[in-house]
Motif scaffolding. Structure first.
Motif, PDB file in Angstrom:
ATOM      1  N   ASN A  74       1.001  -1.145   0.116  1.00  0.00           N
ATOM      2  CA  ASN A  74       0.055  -0.043   0.061  1.00  0.00           C
ATOM      3  C   ASN A  74       0.788   1.407  -0.095  1.00  0.00           C
ATOM      4  OD1 ASN A  74      -1.741   2.092   0.327  1.00  0.00           O
ATOM      5  ND2 ASN A  74      -3.040   0.696   1.764  1.00  0.00           N
ATOM      6  N   PRO A  75       1.493   1.647  -1.189  1.00  0.00           N
ATOM      7  CA  PRO A  75       2.506   2.803  -1.110  1.00  0.00           C
ATOM      8  C   PRO A  75       1.584   4.151  -0.997  1.00  0.00           C
ATOM      9  CG  PRO A  75       1.846   1.850  -3.408  1.00  0.00           C
ATOM     10  CD  PRO A  75       1.481   0.873  -2.401  1.00  0.00           C
ATOM     11  N   LYS A  76       0.304   4.157  -0.993  1.00  0.00           N
ATOM     12  CA  LYS A  76      -0.326   5.496  -0.879  1.00  0.00           C
ATOM     13  C   LYS A  76      -0.274   5.685   0.740  1.00  0.00           C
ATOM     14  CE  LYS A  76      -4.834   7.494  -1.278  1.00  0.00           C
ATOM     15  NZ  LYS A  76      -6.317   7.562  -1.681  1.00  0.00           N
ATOM     16  N   VAL A  77      -0.354   4.511   1.497  1.00  0.00           N
ATOM     17  CA  VAL A  77      -0.672   4.824   3.071  1.00  0.00           C
ATOM     18  C   VAL A  77       1.025   4.957   3.484  1.00  0.00           C
ATOM     19  CG1 VAL A  77      -0.586   3.531   5.146  1.00  0.00           C
ATOM     20  CG2 VAL A  77      -2.393   3.047   3.287  1.00  0.00           C
ATOM     21  N   GLU A  78       1.866   4.293   2.861  1.00  0.00           N
ATOM     22  CA  GLU A  78       3.439   4.601   3.312  1.00  0.00           C
ATOM     23  C   GLU A  78       3.616   5.855   2.847  1.00  0.00           C
ATOM     24  OE1 GLU A  78       6.056   2.253   1.139  1.00  0.00           O
ATOM     25  OE2 GLU A  78       4.929   0.474   1.299  1.00  0.00           O
ATOM     26  N   ASN A  79       3.296   6.607   1.928  1.00  0.00           N
ATOM     27  CA  ASN A  79       3.780   7.944   1.562  1.00  0.00           C
ATOM     28  C   ASN A  79       2.851   9.020   2.255  1.00  0.00           C
ATOM     29  OD1 ASN A  79       5.447   7.370  -0.542  1.00  0.00           O
ATOM     30  ND2 ASN A  79       3.903   7.335  -2.103  1.00  0.00           N
ATOM     31  N   SER A  80       1.883   8.613   3.021  1.00  0.00           N
ATOM     32  CA  SER A  80       1.123   9.529   4.015  1.00  0.00           C
ATOM     33  C   SER A  80       1.591   9.410   5.485  1.00  0.00           C
ATOM     34  CB  SER A  80      -0.333   9.273   3.702  1.00  0.00           C
ATOM     35  OG  SER A  80      -0.826   8.064   4.261  1.00  0.00           O
ATOM     36  N   LEU A  81       2.403   8.781   5.747  1.00  0.00           N
ATOM     37  CA  LEU A  81       2.687   8.423   7.209  1.00  0.00           C
ATOM     38  C   LEU A  81       3.541   9.644   7.767  1.00  0.00           C
ATOM     39  CD1 LEU A  81       4.070   4.838   7.248  1.00  0.00           C
ATOM     40  CD2 LEU A  81       1.736   5.594   8.202  1.00  0.00           C
ATOM     41  N   THR A  82       3.266   9.948   8.988  1.00  0.00           N
ATOM     42  CA  THR A  82       4.137  11.224   9.622  1.00  0.00           C
ATOM     43  C   THR A  82       4.882  10.177  10.621  1.00  0.00           C
ATOM     44  OG1 THR A  82       2.425  11.694  10.985  1.00  0.00           O
ATOM     45  CG2 THR A  82       2.737  12.776   9.029  1.00  0.00           C
ATOM     46  N   ASP A  93      18.514   2.290  21.995  1.00  0.00           N
ATOM     47  CA  ASP A  93      17.007   2.124  21.434  1.00  0.00           C
ATOM     48  C   ASP A  93      16.268   3.104  20.580  1.00  0.00           C
ATOM     49  OD1 ASP A  93      16.942  -0.330  22.951  1.00  0.00           O
ATOM     50  OD2 ASP A  93      16.294   0.724  24.975  1.00  0.00           O
ATOM     51  N   LEU A  94      15.570   2.784  19.863  1.00  0.00           N
ATOM     52  CA  LEU A  94      14.844   3.754  18.966  1.00  0.00           C
ATOM     53  C   LEU A  94      13.475   3.434  19.309  1.00  0.00           C
ATOM     54  CD1 LEU A  94      17.345   3.427  17.101  1.00  0.00           C
ATOM     55  CD2 LEU A  94      15.813   3.909  15.256  1.00  0.00           C
ATOM     56  N   ILE A  95      12.567   4.648  19.571  1.00  0.00           N
ATOM     57  CA  ILE A  95      11.265   4.590  20.081  1.00  0.00           C
ATOM     58  C   ILE A  95      10.279   5.391  18.801  1.00  0.00           C
ATOM     59  CG2 ILE A  95       9.358   5.130  21.376  1.00  0.00           C
ATOM     60  CD1 ILE A  95      11.571   3.805  22.807  1.00  0.00           C
ATOM     61  N   VAL A  96       9.656   4.498  17.893  1.00  0.00           N
ATOM     62  CA  VAL A  96       9.145   5.108  16.721  1.00  0.00           C
ATOM     63  C   VAL A  96       7.648   5.295  16.783  1.00  0.00           C
ATOM     64  CG1 VAL A  96       9.021   4.718  14.234  1.00  0.00           C
ATOM     65  CG2 VAL A  96      11.082   4.203  15.615  1.00  0.00           C
ATOM     66  N   GLY A  97       6.937   6.108  16.345  1.00  0.00           N
ATOM     67  CA  GLY A  97       5.692   6.239  16.212  1.00  0.00           C
ATOM     68  C   GLY A  97       5.268   6.847  14.605  1.00  0.00           C
ATOM     69  N   LEU A  98       4.546   5.771  14.003  1.00  0.00           N
ATOM     70  CA  LEU A  98       3.978   5.996  12.699  1.00  0.00           C
ATOM     71  C   LEU A  98       2.499   6.375  12.752  1.00  0.00           C
ATOM     72  CD1 LEU A  98       6.219   3.554  10.893  1.00  0.00           C
ATOM     73  CD2 LEU A  98       6.820   6.124  11.509  1.00  0.00           C
ATOM     74  N   GLU A  99       1.923   7.341  11.836  1.00  0.00           N
ATOM     75  CA  GLU A  99       0.591   7.543  11.761  1.00  0.00           C
ATOM     76  C   GLU A  99      -0.024   8.220  10.633  1.00  0.00           C
ATOM     77  OE1 GLU A  99      -1.222   9.909  14.776  1.00  0.00           O
ATOM     78  OE2 GLU A  99       0.552  10.690  15.272  1.00  0.00           O
ATOM     79  N   ASN A 100      -1.035   8.102  10.145  1.00  0.00           N
ATOM     80  CA  ASN A 100      -1.780   8.972   9.279  1.00  0.00           C
ATOM     81  C   ASN A 100      -3.391   8.734   9.781  1.00  0.00           C
ATOM     82  OD1 ASN A 100      -2.738   6.411   8.277  1.00  0.00           O
ATOM     83  ND2 ASN A 100      -1.795   6.486   6.494  1.00  0.00           N
ATOM     84  N   ASP A 101      -4.297   9.056   8.920  1.00  0.00           N
ATOM     85  CA  ASP A 101      -5.717   9.365   9.249  1.00  0.00           C
ATOM     86  C   ASP A 101      -6.326   7.794   9.662  1.00  0.00           C
ATOM     87  OD1 ASP A 101      -5.835  11.791   8.874  1.00  0.00           O
ATOM     88  OD2 ASP A 101      -6.572  11.694   7.086  1.00  0.00           O
ATOM     89  N   ASP A 102      -5.695   6.742   9.082  1.00  0.00           N
ATOM     90  CA  ASP A 102      -6.241   5.422   9.314  1.00  0.00           C
ATOM     91  C   ASP A 102      -5.252   4.518  10.151  1.00  0.00           C
ATOM     92  OD1 ASP A 102      -8.592   6.151   7.681  1.00  0.00           O
ATOM     93  OD2 ASP A 102      -7.386   6.085   5.812  1.00  0.00           O
ATOM     94  N   THR A 103      -3.972   4.697  10.021  1.00  0.00           N
ATOM     95  CA  THR A 103      -3.083   3.808  10.527  1.00  0.00           C
ATOM     96  C   THR A 103      -2.327   4.534  11.804  1.00  0.00           C
ATOM     97  OG1 THR A 103      -2.673   2.932   8.476  1.00  0.00           O
ATOM     98  CG2 THR A 103      -1.083   2.449   9.996  1.00  0.00           C
ATOM     99  N   ALA A 104      -1.988   3.747  12.811  1.00  0.00           N
ATOM    100  CA  ALA A 104      -0.852   4.225  13.846  1.00  0.00           C
ATOM    101  C   ALA A 104      -0.057   2.815  14.527  1.00  0.00           C
ATOM    102  CB  ALA A 104      -1.988   4.570  15.058  1.00  0.00           C
ATOM    103  N   MET A 105       0.950   3.150  14.582  1.00  0.00           N
ATOM    104  CA  MET A 105       1.918   2.087  15.017  1.00  0.00           C
ATOM    105  C   MET A 105       3.033   2.669  15.936  1.00  0.00           C
ATOM    106  SD  MET A 105       2.877   0.157  11.529  1.00  0.00           S
ATOM    107  CE  MET A 105       3.277   1.488  10.349  1.00  0.00           C
TER     108      MET A 105
END
Length: 233
Positions: A74-82, A93-105
């Protein structure tokens, strides 16, 4: 295979109890970084803790790179991640938060578990040489001193760093932690004693600009992370 390994590391590094941490940063710098592949200039924010214990960034490149491991179809989702990325330099250690309107990790991982560590057996014998060039660069309208920096085992790979020495940042500690993170071990001696305290505002190598600061915000920045994965007791 490498991508699968990264995904597995991310998944297994998720802890199964509540985490609630806060990070405070003293300076936030906007850097311009040339994107030679696209022939454009990217802007990335980096926040510094003055003692060099951790860094924060909102790098789109890192967000997209990490997102590919989970969202490769899903490249569209990849490109919209902040992203919000904290580097705990003392622990690696790395603490990583990724999100857009529909996804949060949210992910926590140790960089030493997946960074390539070949040919690092003699890392303790390497020192970072720092030489004042006696020259200056004009960055954001002011003059700052330039230093030549190179590893003792490879003088030909030197870089020129322009440093704002009015900013109270322990750059030596940052370099030390990053090298130890890559090496996967603590070094037996300081990497260098010659790097002045200050904020790195420009880096050049072989006549090419690698990054340059365009804005510095001295208001303190606070990043929180709080997540839970597991069965409530």
């Amino acid at each position: 295979m490498k991508k699968i390994t990264l995904v597995a590391l991310f998944l297994f590094s998720l802890v199964t109890h509540s985490q609630n941490n806060m990070y405070s940063f003293d300076y936030v710098v906007d850097y311009e970084i040339p994107n030679r592949e696209k022939q454009t200039t990217d802007t990335v924010k980096v926040a510094f803790h003055k003692e060099g214990k951790y860094l924060w960034s909102n790098s789109d490149f890192i967000a997209k790179s990490l997102g590919q491991g989970f969202l490769s179809n899903n490249p569209k989702v990849e490109n919209s991640l902040t992203s919000n990325i904290v580097f705990e330099l003392e622990t690696g250690d790395l603490i990583v938060g990724l999100e857009n309107d529909d996804t949060a990790m949210m992910m926590k991982l140790n960089a030493g578990q997946f960074l390539k560590q070949d040919n690092l057996a003699k890392m303790d014998d390497i020192a970072l040489k720092v030489i004042s060039t006696g020259q200056t660069n004009v960055v954001m309208g002011s003059e700052y001193p330039i230093y030549e920096i190179y590893p003792s085992n490879n003088p030909g790979s030197s870089m020129l760093m322009t440093i704002d020495d009015s900013k109270d940042i322990n750059s030596t500690a940052i370099f030390q932690y990053i090298v130890e993170m890559v090496a996967g071990k603590k070094l037996n001696k300081p990497l260098t004693k010659d790097l002045p305290k200050g904020l790195i505002i420009k880096v050049e190598q072989n006549g090419n600009q690698l990054l340059s600061a365009i804005r510095i915000n001295e208001e303190k920045k606070t990043i929180h992370y709080d997540y839970y994965l597991g069965e409530k007791l």
